[in-house]
Scaffold this motif. Structure first.
Motif, PDB file in Angstrom:
ATOM      1  N   GLN A  31       0.753  -1.124   0.053  1.00  0.00           N
ATOM      2  CA  GLN A  31      -0.174   0.128   0.128  1.00  0.00           C
ATOM      3  C   GLN A  31       0.790   1.190   0.102  1.00  0.00           C
ATOM      4  O   GLN A  31       0.205   2.361  -0.010  1.00  0.00           O
ATOM      5  N   GLY A  32       2.150   1.147   0.242  1.00  0.00           N
ATOM      6  CA  GLY A  32       3.057   2.389   0.247  1.00  0.00           C
ATOM      7  C   GLY A  32       3.017   2.956   1.440  1.00  0.00           C
ATOM      8  O   GLY A  32       2.671   2.576   2.536  1.00  0.00           O
ATOM      9  N   SER A  33       4.399   3.570   1.664  1.00  0.00           N
ATOM     10  CA  SER A  33       4.861   4.177   3.022  1.00  0.00           C
ATOM     11  C   SER A  33       3.736   4.906   3.717  1.00  0.00           C
ATOM     12  O   SER A  33       3.720   4.811   5.023  1.00  0.00           O
ATOM     13  N   PRO A  34       2.697   5.654   3.242  1.00  0.00           N
ATOM     14  CA  PRO A  34       1.736   6.089   4.078  1.00  0.00           C
ATOM     15  C   PRO A  34       0.870   5.312   4.914  1.00  0.00           C
ATOM     16  O   PRO A  34       0.114   5.731   5.774  1.00  0.00           O
ATOM     17  N   ALA A  35       0.820   4.111   4.442  1.00  0.00           N
ATOM     18  CA  ALA A  35      -0.132   3.011   5.145  1.00  0.00           C
ATOM     19  C   ALA A  35       0.483   2.588   6.087  1.00  0.00           C
ATOM     20  O   ALA A  35      -0.053   1.851   7.049  1.00  0.00           O
ATOM     21  N   VAL A  36       1.815   2.920   6.575  1.00  0.00           N
ATOM     22  CA  VAL A  36       2.487   2.145   7.654  1.00  0.00           C
ATOM     23  C   VAL A  36       2.480   3.201   8.636  1.00  0.00           C
ATOM     24  O   VAL A  36       3.144   4.149   9.110  1.00  0.00           O
ATOM     25  N   THR A  37       1.387   2.960   9.763  1.00  0.00           N
ATOM     26  CA  THR A  37       1.096   3.800  10.770  1.00  0.00           C
ATOM     27  C   THR A  37       0.823   2.739  11.673  1.00  0.00           C
ATOM     28  O   THR A  37       0.748   1.594  11.695  1.00  0.00           O
ATOM     29  N   ILE A  38       1.088   3.337  13.270  1.00  0.00           N
ATOM     30  CA  ILE A  38       0.892   2.319  14.292  1.00  0.00           C
ATOM     31  C   ILE A  38      -0.256   1.748  14.325  1.00  0.00           C
ATOM     32  O   ILE A  38      -0.400   0.324  14.718  1.00  0.00           O
ATOM     33  N   LEU A  52       0.511  -1.594  20.948  1.00  0.00           N
ATOM     34  CA  LEU A  52       1.798  -1.939  20.193  1.00  0.00           C
ATOM     35  C   LEU A  52       2.843  -0.845  20.684  1.00  0.00           C
ATOM     36  O   LEU A  52       3.887  -1.129  20.606  1.00  0.00           O
ATOM     37  N   TYR A  53       2.159   0.130  21.516  1.00  0.00           N
ATOM     38  CA  TYR A  53       3.213   1.010  22.213  1.00  0.00           C
ATOM     39  C   TYR A  53       4.070   0.289  23.205  1.00  0.00           C
ATOM     40  O   TYR A  53       5.228   0.869  23.921  1.00  0.00           O
ATOM     41  N   HIS A  54       3.723  -0.792  23.714  1.00  0.00           N
ATOM     42  CA  HIS A  54       4.614  -1.855  24.295  1.00  0.00           C
ATOM     43  C   HIS A  54       5.697  -2.224  23.879  1.00  0.00           C
ATOM     44  O   HIS A  54       6.597  -2.739  24.616  1.00  0.00           O
ATOM     45  N   TYR A  55       5.848  -2.229  22.588  1.00  0.00           N
ATOM     46  CA  TYR A  55       6.821  -2.745  21.571  1.00  0.00           C
ATOM     47  C   TYR A  55       7.638  -1.891  21.109  1.00  0.00           C
ATOM     48  O   TYR A  55       8.968  -1.809  20.678  1.00  0.00           O
ATOM     49  N   PHE A  56       6.790  -0.661  20.504  1.00  0.00           N
ATOM     50  CA  PHE A  56       7.646   0.401  19.822  1.00  0.00           C
ATOM     51  C   PHE A  56       7.176   1.955  20.525  1.00  0.00           C
ATOM     52  O   PHE A  56       5.928   1.918  20.793  1.00  0.00           O
ATOM     53  N   ALA A  57       8.167   2.697  20.813  1.00  0.00           N
ATOM     54  CA  ALA A  57       7.707   3.967  21.561  1.00  0.00           C
ATOM     55  C   ALA A  57       6.561   4.781  20.696  1.00  0.00           C
ATOM     56  O   ALA A  57       6.096   5.541  21.374  1.00  0.00           O
ATOM     57  N   GLY A  58       6.922   4.716  19.517  1.00  0.00           N
ATOM     58  CA  GLY A  58       5.896   5.453  18.532  1.00  0.00           C
ATOM     59  C   GLY A  58       6.482   5.176  17.214  1.00  0.00           C
ATOM     60  O   GLY A  58       7.260   4.166  16.783  1.00  0.00           O
ATOM     61  N   HIS A  59       5.857   5.925  15.918  1.00  0.00           N
ATOM     62  CA  HIS A  59       6.040   5.656  14.830  1.00  0.00           C
ATOM     63  C   HIS A  59       7.667   5.642  14.228  1.00  0.00           C
ATOM     64  O   HIS A  59       8.019   4.875  13.619  1.00  0.00           O
ATOM     65  N   ASP A  60       8.322   6.720  14.785  1.00  0.00           N
ATOM     66  CA  ASP A  60       9.610   6.857  14.754  1.00  0.00           C
ATOM     67  C   ASP A  60      10.494   5.706  14.905  1.00  0.00           C
ATOM     68  O   ASP A  60      11.390   5.388  14.030  1.00  0.00           O
ATOM     69  N   GLU A  64      12.757   3.331  12.605  1.00  0.00           N
ATOM     70  CA  GLU A  64      13.923   2.853  12.641  1.00  0.00           C
ATOM     71  C   GLU A  64      14.287   1.627  12.524  1.00  0.00           C
ATOM     72  O   GLU A  64      14.978   0.922  11.900  1.00  0.00           O
ATOM     73  N   ALA A  65      13.313   0.765  13.035  1.00  0.00           N
ATOM     74  CA  ALA A  65      13.508  -0.787  13.368  1.00  0.00           C
ATOM     75  C   ALA A  65      13.351  -1.301  11.853  1.00  0.00           C
ATOM     76  O   ALA A  65      14.109  -2.301  11.373  1.00  0.00           O
ATOM     77  N   VAL A  66      12.293  -0.927  10.961  1.00  0.00           N
ATOM     78  CA  VAL A  66      12.173  -1.439   9.772  1.00  0.00           C
ATOM     79  C   VAL A  66      13.165  -1.015   8.835  1.00  0.00           C
ATOM     80  O   VAL A  66      13.699  -1.879   8.074  1.00  0.00           O
ATOM     81  N   THR A  67      13.830   0.149   8.922  1.00  0.00           N
ATOM     82  CA  THR A  67      14.805   0.664   8.218  1.00  0.00           C
ATOM     83  C   THR A  67      16.218  -0.216   8.304  1.00  0.00           C
ATOM     84  O   THR A  67      16.662  -0.533   7.499  1.00  0.00           O
ATOM     85  N   GLU A  68      16.294  -0.462   9.557  1.00  0.00           N
ATOM     86  CA  GLU A  68      17.436  -1.383  10.167  1.00  0.00           C
ATOM     87  C   GLU A  68      17.350  -2.777   9.445  1.00  0.00           C
ATOM     88  O   GLU A  68      18.383  -3.313   8.884  1.00  0.00           O
TER      89      GLU A  68
END
Length: 247
Positions: A31-38, A52-60, A64-68
């Motif tokens: 769906q493209g990058s705009p679809a990647v929301t929390i 989900l915030y128990h696993y990632f503090a936020g969208h940023d 970071e994790a996906v880019t890594e």
């Protein structure tokens, strides 16, 4: 028993983190990058947005994790190509790395766009410690290690420092200090010139900016590699040439 419960929780957390990152990638590709929301990622893995915030503090942090992950995957592909011709010439290794980069990029255009088709912030104290930055550094080092080895054994032609504009010298000096490599700034200038050619063409291909003229960019990419070899004083080898097994 307590240690077993802790290990089980750790495994479950690692599995959930991997599932979240995989869901983000699926949304990106489909769906493209705009679809990647929390909230969208949370729905994909069957949890609420707040959970989900128990696993990632936020969208940023998720970004970071996906880019890594993408960087690590790309680096693995490039290193595998390099290692397959480890006993061969520097030219063969650089060409193998470059072709592996293109192979990954055209096979994963959404992931390539996510990683590379956006501004790269200047490093600061916080960014230097981020997983994304460290993974990006590892990607950069795949090329730089070969350039450094080449310079140490067969220095390639470089411009004189006084032939470079003062602003270029100043910027290269700062960048060279960050690299911590045994390369004079003139050699770094040649390296960046080669990278700009390679990366620029690859971006135009993956982002379909040359579709108006080309339906097959592989020979154009090979011409680019030939030019880069010329800049580095190397012999160009066609992609289909056999790899030597001699050390």
């Amino acid at each position: 028993m307590a240690a077993q419960r802790t290990n089980r929780r750790d495994r479950q957390r690692r599995d959930t983190l991997a599932e979240i990152r995989a869901a983000a990638r699926t949304l990106l590709v489909e769906q493209g990058s705009p679809a990647v929301t929390i909230n969208a990622v949370a729905r994909e893995v069957g949890m609420s947005g707040p959970a989900l915030y128990h696993y990632f503090a936020g969208h940023d942090e998720l970004v970071e994790a996906v880019t890594e992950d993408f960087f690590r995957e790309l680096v693995a592909a490039m290193e595998a190509a390099r290692d397959a011709c480890a006993a061969d010439s520097p030219a063969r290794r650089l060409l193998a790395i470059s072709r592996a980069l293109r192979g990954w990029a055209i096979a994963h255009p959404a992931e390539f766009g996510w990683v590379f088709a956006s501004p790269i912030p200047a490093p600061n104290a916080e960014r230097l410690t981020s997983p994304r930055y460290r993974a990006g550094q590892d990607f950069e080092q795949v090329f730089l290690a070969e350039i450094e080895a080449l310079w140490a054994t067969s220095p390639f032609p470089v411009p004189r420092a006084d032939e470079l504009a003062p602003s270029i010298r100043e910027q290269l000096s700062a960048y060279s200090a960050q690299l911590n490599r045994n390369l004079p700034l003139e050699a770094v200038h040649v390296f960046l010139s080669c990278w700009i050619r390679l990366y620029g063409l690859l971006c135009m291909e993956v982002l379909h900016q040359l579709d108006f003229a080309y339906s097959d960019l592989e020979p154009v990419f090979e011409e680019c590699l030939r030019d880069i070899c010329r800049m580095l004083g190397l012999d160009y080898t066609p992609a289909d040439a056999p790899v030597s097994s001699e050390s």
